[in-house]
Design a protein around this motif. Structure first.
Motif, mmCIF file in Angstrom:
data_model
loop_
_atom_site.group_PDB
_atom_site.id
_atom_site.type_symbol
_atom_site.label_atom_id
_atom_site.label_comp_id
_atom_site.label_asym_id
_atom_site.label_seq_id
_atom_site.Cartn_x
_atom_site.Cartn_y
_atom_site.Cartn_z
ATOM 1 N N ILE A 27 -2.529 0.335 4.574
ATOM 2 C CA ILE A 27 -1.415 -0.330 5.269
ATOM 3 C C ILE A 27 -1.595 -1.840 5.231
ATOM 4 C CG2 ILE A 27 -0.353 -0.666 7.539
ATOM 5 C CD1 ILE A 27 -0.912 2.400 7.998
ATOM 6 N N ASP A 28 -2.807 -2.323 5.471
ATOM 7 C CA ASP A 28 -3.079 -3.764 5.422
ATOM 8 C C ASP A 28 -2.741 -4.335 4.047
ATOM 9 O OD1 ASP A 28 -4.526 -6.284 6.525
ATOM 10 O OD2 ASP A 28 -5.576 -5.853 4.644
ATOM 11 N N CYS A 29 -3.141 -3.638 2.996
ATOM 12 C CA CYS A 29 -2.912 -4.145 1.638
ATOM 13 C C CYS A 29 -1.430 -4.128 1.275
ATOM 14 C CB CYS A 29 -3.732 -3.344 0.634
ATOM 15 S SG CYS A 29 -5.510 -3.666 0.769
ATOM 16 N N VAL A 30 -0.730 -3.065 1.627
ATOM 17 C CA VAL A 30 0.701 -2.990 1.317
ATOM 18 C C VAL A 30 1.468 -4.031 2.128
ATOM 19 C CG1 VAL A 30 2.756 -1.517 1.394
ATOM 20 C CG2 VAL A 30 0.571 -0.576 0.582
ATOM 21 N N GLU A 31 1.097 -4.215 3.389
ATOM 22 C CA GLU A 31 1.733 -5.256 4.209
ATOM 23 C C GLU A 31 1.509 -6.631 3.583
ATOM 24 O OE1 GLU A 31 2.010 -6.699 8.847
ATOM 25 O OE2 GLU A 31 0.111 -5.840 8.151
ATOM 26 N N GLY A 32 0.356 -6.815 2.950
ATOM 27 C CA GLY A 32 0.039 -8.080 2.306
ATOM 28 C C GLY A 32 0.667 -8.251 0.933
ATOM 29 N N GLY A 33 1.430 -7.257 0.475
ATOM 30 C CA GLY A 33 2.153 -7.399 -0.782
ATOM 31 C C GLY A 33 1.551 -6.692 -1.976
ATOM 32 N N ALA A 34 0.514 -5.883 -1.778
ATOM 33 C CA ALA A 34 -0.111 -5.186 -2.911
ATOM 34 C C ALA A 34 0.813 -4.085 -3.439
ATOM 35 C CB ALA A 34 -1.449 -4.584 -2.491
ATOM 36 N N SER A 35 1.025 -4.096 -4.747
ATOM 37 C CA SER A 35 1.832 -3.054 -5.387
ATOM 38 C C SER A 35 0.889 -1.926 -5.799
ATOM 39 C CB SER A 35 2.554 -3.616 -6.615
ATOM 40 O OG SER A 35 3.286 -2.593 -7.261
ATOM 41 N N VAL A 36 0.711 -0.974 -4.889
ATOM 42 C CA VAL A 36 -0.213 0.141 -5.101
ATOM 43 C C VAL A 36 0.487 1.471 -4.817
ATOM 44 C CG1 VAL A 36 -2.366 -1.148 -4.784
ATOM 45 C CG2 VAL A 36 -1.164 -0.225 -2.783
ATOM 46 N N SER A 37 1.731 1.576 -5.302
ATOM 47 C CA SER A 37 2.533 2.801 -5.237
ATOM 48 C C SER A 37 3.296 3.015 -3.940
ATOM 49 C CB SER A 37 1.680 4.054 -5.502
ATOM 50 O OG SER A 37 0.995 3.942 -6.714
ATOM 51 N N PHE A 38 3.193 2.098 -2.985
ATOM 52 C CA PHE A 38 3.865 2.275 -1.701
ATOM 53 C C PHE A 38 4.772 1.088 -1.396
ATOM 54 C CE2 PHE A 38 -0.011 4.738 -1.531
ATOM 55 C CZ PHE A 38 0.434 5.945 -1.018
ATOM 56 N N MET A 39 5.816 1.362 -0.617
ATOM 57 C CA MET A 39 6.762 0.325 -0.211
ATOM 58 C C MET A 39 6.492 -0.060 1.239
ATOM 59 S SD MET A 39 8.332 0.025 -3.043
ATOM 60 C CE MET A 39 9.668 -1.081 -2.638
ATOM 61 N N TRP A 40 6.931 -1.286 1.600
ATOM 62 C CA TRP A 40 6.796 -1.766 2.968
ATOM 63 C C TRP A 40 8.132 -1.650 3.670
ATOM 64 C CZ3 TRP A 40 2.947 -2.144 6.036
ATOM 65 C CH2 TRP A 40 3.112 -2.782 7.263
ATOM 66 N N PRO A 41 8.182 -1.176 4.907
ATOM 67 C CA PRO A 41 7.044 -0.793 5.726
ATOM 68 C C PRO A 41 6.492 0.576 5.319
ATOM 69 C CG PRO A 41 9.062 -0.466 6.969
ATOM 70 C CD PRO A 41 9.452 -1.081 5.650
ATOM 71 N N LEU A 42 5.192 0.709 5.428
ATOM 72 C CA LEU A 42 4.496 1.947 5.101
ATOM 73 C C LEU A 42 4.170 2.673 6.403
ATOM 74 C CD1 LEU A 42 3.020 3.949 3.284
ATOM 75 C CD2 LEU A 42 1.069 2.365 3.241
ATOM 76 N N ALA A 43 4.777 3.828 6.589
ATOM 77 C CA ALA A 43 4.534 4.618 7.796
ATOM 78 C C ALA A 43 3.092 5.138 7.796
ATOM 79 C CB ALA A 43 5.508 5.788 7.870
ATOM 80 N N ARG A 44 2.475 5.107 8.953
ATOM 81 C CA ARG A 44 1.088 5.557 9.075
ATOM 82 C C ARG A 44 0.931 7.008 8.633
ATOM 83 N NH1 ARG A 44 -3.475 3.798 10.469
ATOM 84 N NH2 ARG A 44 -5.106 5.137 11.276
ATOM 85 N N ASP A 45 1.900 7.872 8.973
ATOM 86 C CA ASP A 45 1.773 9.276 8.581
ATOM 87 C C ASP A 45 1.786 9.433 7.064
ATOM 88 O OD1 ASP A 45 4.523 8.640 8.502
ATOM 89 O OD2 ASP A 45 5.134 10.679 9.014
ATOM 90 N N LYS A 46 2.514 8.563 6.369
ATOM 91 C CA LYS A 46 2.523 8.612 4.903
ATOM 92 C C LYS A 46 1.174 8.160 4.334
ATOM 93 C CE LYS A 46 5.522 7.627 1.055
ATOM 94 N NZ LYS A 46 6.878 7.238 0.695
ATOM 95 N N ALA A 47 0.602 7.116 4.921
ATOM 96 C CA ALA A 47 -0.716 6.645 4.491
ATOM 97 C C ALA A 47 -1.777 7.713 4.761
ATOM 98 C CB ALA A 47 -1.073 5.343 5.197
#
Length: 175
Positions: A27-47
């Protein structure tokens, strides 16, 4: 990197116990803009669901999970080696989800994870590693400095977490 930061392989019995801190890291990395297969906002249950799948893969022997921990034992980085590939590629593995907490970056953690990844790959009998990363990003420079060979780039391959298109550069490494 802090001398108290350690990198280690997480075994099958322990992988499920690491799901919560790994979800925080993702979640920290995706919030920071990392393109690692997930979109923001990333729900905790999905992570959490993603990391449960990773832990299941570790338990089945399909992947190797490495973590970097600070002096207090908190996970600050991770990377995976995906070893379950087709029958005609027993010598190869894919590298996935190189993640380092934003607050822990520029301390050599990613470099240490890559070194441990090479060792884990050799232990698994792998001689060719493959990965992809955002074209022009910090990780692309890290891989080039770490002996990875650029195979090529594909424009508009994926989306950044904010929805913007980004190119992807593919790398390989012969061990």
């Amino acid at each position: 990197m802090s001398p108290t930061t350690t990198v280690r392989r997480v075994g099958a019995d322990e992988a499920h116990a690491c799901i919560e801190p790994l979800a925080d890291l993702l979640i920290d990395c995706v919030e920071g803009g990392a393109s690692v297969s997930f979109m923001w906002p990333l729900a905790r249950d999905k992570a959490l669901a993603f990391w449960r799948g990773v832990a299941d893969g570790v338990a089945r022997g399909e992947r190797v999970l490495l973590v970097a921990e600070d002096g207090d034992g908190r996970i600050v980085g991770t990377v995976q080696l995906i070893t379950a590939l087709p029958d005609n590629q027993p010598h190869r593995a894919d590298v996935a989800k190189m993640l380092v907490l934003r607050r822990a970056r520029r301390q050599g953690i990613a470099q240490r994870l890559l070194q441990a990844l090479d060792d884990a790959a050799r232990d698994q009998g792998k001689s060719v590693l493959v990965l992809d990363t955002v074209t022009g990003g910090d990780a692309e420079r890290l891989y080039a400095r770490s002996g990875w060979q650029r195979a090529g780039a594909v424009p508009n391959y994926a989306l950044m977490p904010d929805g913007a298109l980004c190119g992807t550069t593919f790398f390989y490494k012969q061990l």
